[in-house]
Design a protein around this motif. Structure first.
Motif, PDB file in Angstrom:
ATOM      1  N   ARG A  45      32.530  33.315  27.772  1.00  0.00           N
ATOM      2  CA  ARG A  45      32.368  33.833  29.050  1.00  0.00           C
ATOM      3  C   ARG A  45      33.878  34.167  29.427  1.00  0.00           C
ATOM      4  O   ARG A  45      34.966  33.878  29.019  1.00  0.00           O
ATOM      5  N   GLU A  46      33.658  35.473  30.001  1.00  0.00           N
ATOM      6  CA  GLU A  46      34.989  36.351  30.508  1.00  0.00           C
ATOM      7  C   GLU A  46      34.736  36.472  31.912  1.00  0.00           C
ATOM      8  O   GLU A  46      33.870  36.691  32.609  1.00  0.00           O
ATOM      9  N   SER A  47      36.190  36.749  32.406  1.00  0.00           N
ATOM     10  CA  SER A  47      36.344  37.187  33.853  1.00  0.00           C
ATOM     11  C   SER A  47      35.990  38.631  33.939  1.00  0.00           C
ATOM     12  O   SER A  47      36.242  39.502  33.239  1.00  0.00           O
ATOM     13  N   VAL A  48      35.177  38.942  34.880  1.00  0.00           N
ATOM     14  CA  VAL A  48      34.915  40.467  35.280  1.00  0.00           C
ATOM     15  C   VAL A  48      35.615  40.867  36.546  1.00  0.00           C
ATOM     16  O   VAL A  48      36.362  41.800  36.432  1.00  0.00           O
ATOM     17  N   ALA A  49      35.546  39.754  37.645  1.00  0.00           N
ATOM     18  CA  ALA A  49      36.333  40.212  38.779  1.00  0.00           C
ATOM     19  C   ALA A  49      36.839  38.838  39.669  1.00  0.00           C
ATOM     20  O   ALA A  49      35.951  38.065  39.544  1.00  0.00           O
ATOM     21  N   THR A  50      37.891  38.859  40.132  1.00  0.00           N
ATOM     22  CA  THR A  50      38.222  37.727  40.982  1.00  0.00           C
ATOM     23  C   THR A  50      38.810  38.220  42.229  1.00  0.00           C
ATOM     24  O   THR A  50      39.678  39.442  42.386  1.00  0.00           O
ATOM     25  N   ARG A  51      38.837  37.483  43.473  1.00  0.00           N
ATOM     26  CA  ARG A  51      39.080  38.109  44.807  1.00  0.00           C
ATOM     27  C   ARG A  51      39.832  36.741  45.336  1.00  0.00           C
ATOM     28  O   ARG A  51      39.040  35.907  45.499  1.00  0.00           O
ATOM     29  N   ALA A  52      40.982  36.811  45.695  1.00  0.00           N
ATOM     30  CA  ALA A  52      41.613  35.832  46.515  1.00  0.00           C
ATOM     31  C   ALA A  52      41.135  35.747  47.885  1.00  0.00           C
ATOM     32  O   ALA A  52      41.076  36.844  48.684  1.00  0.00           O
ATOM     33  N   TRP A  53      40.987  34.676  48.537  1.00  0.00           N
ATOM     34  CA  TRP A  53      40.345  34.568  49.944  1.00  0.00           C
ATOM     35  C   TRP A  53      41.623  34.741  50.867  1.00  0.00           C
ATOM     36  O   TRP A  53      41.435  35.473  51.884  1.00  0.00           O
ATOM     37  N   SER A  54      42.732  34.424  50.708  1.00  0.00           N
ATOM     38  CA  SER A  54      43.903  34.469  51.351  1.00  0.00           C
ATOM     39  C   SER A  54      44.474  35.918  51.729  1.00  0.00           C
ATOM     40  O   SER A  54      44.769  36.385  52.567  1.00  0.00           O
ATOM     41  N   THR A  55      44.603  36.586  50.525  1.00  0.00           N
ATOM     42  CA  THR A  55      45.125  38.132  50.444  1.00  0.00           C
ATOM     43  C   THR A  55      44.333  39.198  50.230  1.00  0.00           C
ATOM     44  O   THR A  55      44.440  40.289  50.510  1.00  0.00           O
ATOM     45  N   GLY A  56      42.956  38.977  49.591  1.00  0.00           N
ATOM     46  CA  GLY A  56      42.241  40.012  49.476  1.00  0.00           C
ATOM     47  C   GLY A  56      42.393  40.506  48.087  1.00  0.00           C
ATOM     48  O   GLY A  56      41.568  41.403  47.746  1.00  0.00           O
ATOM     49  N   ASP A  57      43.542  40.032  47.382  1.00  0.00           N
ATOM     50  CA  ASP A  57      43.763  40.701  46.152  1.00  0.00           C
ATOM     51  C   ASP A  57      42.560  40.516  45.043  1.00  0.00           C
ATOM     52  O   ASP A  57      42.124  39.422  44.948  1.00  0.00           O
ATOM     53  N   THR A  58      42.218  41.570  44.748  1.00  0.00           N
ATOM     54  CA  THR A  58      40.993  41.755  43.846  1.00  0.00           C
ATOM     55  C   THR A  58      41.497  42.186  42.328  1.00  0.00           C
ATOM     56  O   THR A  58      42.270  43.304  42.247  1.00  0.00           O
ATOM     57  N   ARG A  59      41.197  41.428  41.268  1.00  0.00           N
ATOM     58  CA  ARG A  59      41.459  41.738  40.147  1.00  0.00           C
ATOM     59  C   ARG A  59      40.147  42.103  39.095  1.00  0.00           C
ATOM     60  O   ARG A  59      39.366  41.241  39.414  1.00  0.00           O
ATOM     61  N   TYR A  60      40.306  43.021  38.295  1.00  0.00           N
ATOM     62  CA  TYR A  60      39.090  43.381  37.386  1.00  0.00           C
ATOM     63  C   TYR A  60      39.702  43.507  35.911  1.00  0.00           C
ATOM     64  O   TYR A  60      40.620  43.747  35.662  1.00  0.00           O
ATOM     65  N   ALA A  61      38.554  43.275  34.975  1.00  0.00           N
ATOM     66  CA  ALA A  61      38.859  43.368  33.713  1.00  0.00           C
ATOM     67  C   ALA A  61      38.858  44.896  33.429  1.00  0.00           C
ATOM     68  O   ALA A  61      38.290  45.675  34.088  1.00  0.00           O
ATOM     69  N   ASP A  62      39.886  45.021  32.377  1.00  0.00           N
ATOM     70  CA  ASP A  62      40.080  46.658  32.231  1.00  0.00           C
ATOM     71  C   ASP A  62      38.621  47.193  31.881  1.00  0.00           C
ATOM     72  O   ASP A  62      38.719  48.455  32.252  1.00  0.00           O
TER      73      ASP A  62
END
Length: 120
Positions: A45-62
């Motif tokens: 299993r790999e991460s595709v996208a994550t989003r922090a609730w407090s900052t809205g910072d969103t990170r995506y797999a390359d």
């Protein structure tokens, strides 16, 4: 009881789009981090996208940057993954997750998984 119910998967041709939804209940959704993960056959299993609730910072797999968009609607307790310009290598079972930590360890809740198939 916490429930995460996914919808929106299916089959599409390369270059097409799909939008996954994940409806949450039984927890204070707006104060949880959200994430989308996927697992292809024979792969971890790999991460595709994550989003922090407090900052809205969103990170995506390359591999999905510029093609996928992770969002949430706290009024509907629902999270989304908009997937555009899909490629055959995006084929996998996709899981939504909500958790108190951005690394999605202890305390994370998972959806049931939904199949996305992209044909060439």
């Amino acid at each position: 009881q916490v429930q995460l119910v996914e919808s929106g998967g299916g089959s599409v041709q390369a270059g097409g789009s799909l939008r996954l939804s994940c409806a949450a209940s039984g927890l204070p959704f707006s104060t949880y981090n959200i994430g989308w993960f996927r697992q292809a056959p024979g792969m971890e299993r790999e991460s595709v996208a994550t989003r922090a609730w407090s900052t809205g910072d969103t990170r995506y797999a390359d591999s999905v940057k510029g093609r996928f968009t992770c969002s949430r609607d706290n009024t509907q307790n629902t999270m989304y993954l908009q997937m555009d310009s899909l490629k055959p290598e995006d084929t996998a079972v996709y899981y939504c997750a909500v958790g108190p930590w951005t690394h999605f360890g202890t305390g994370t809740y998972w959806g049931q998984g939904i199949q996305v198939t992209v044909s060439s």
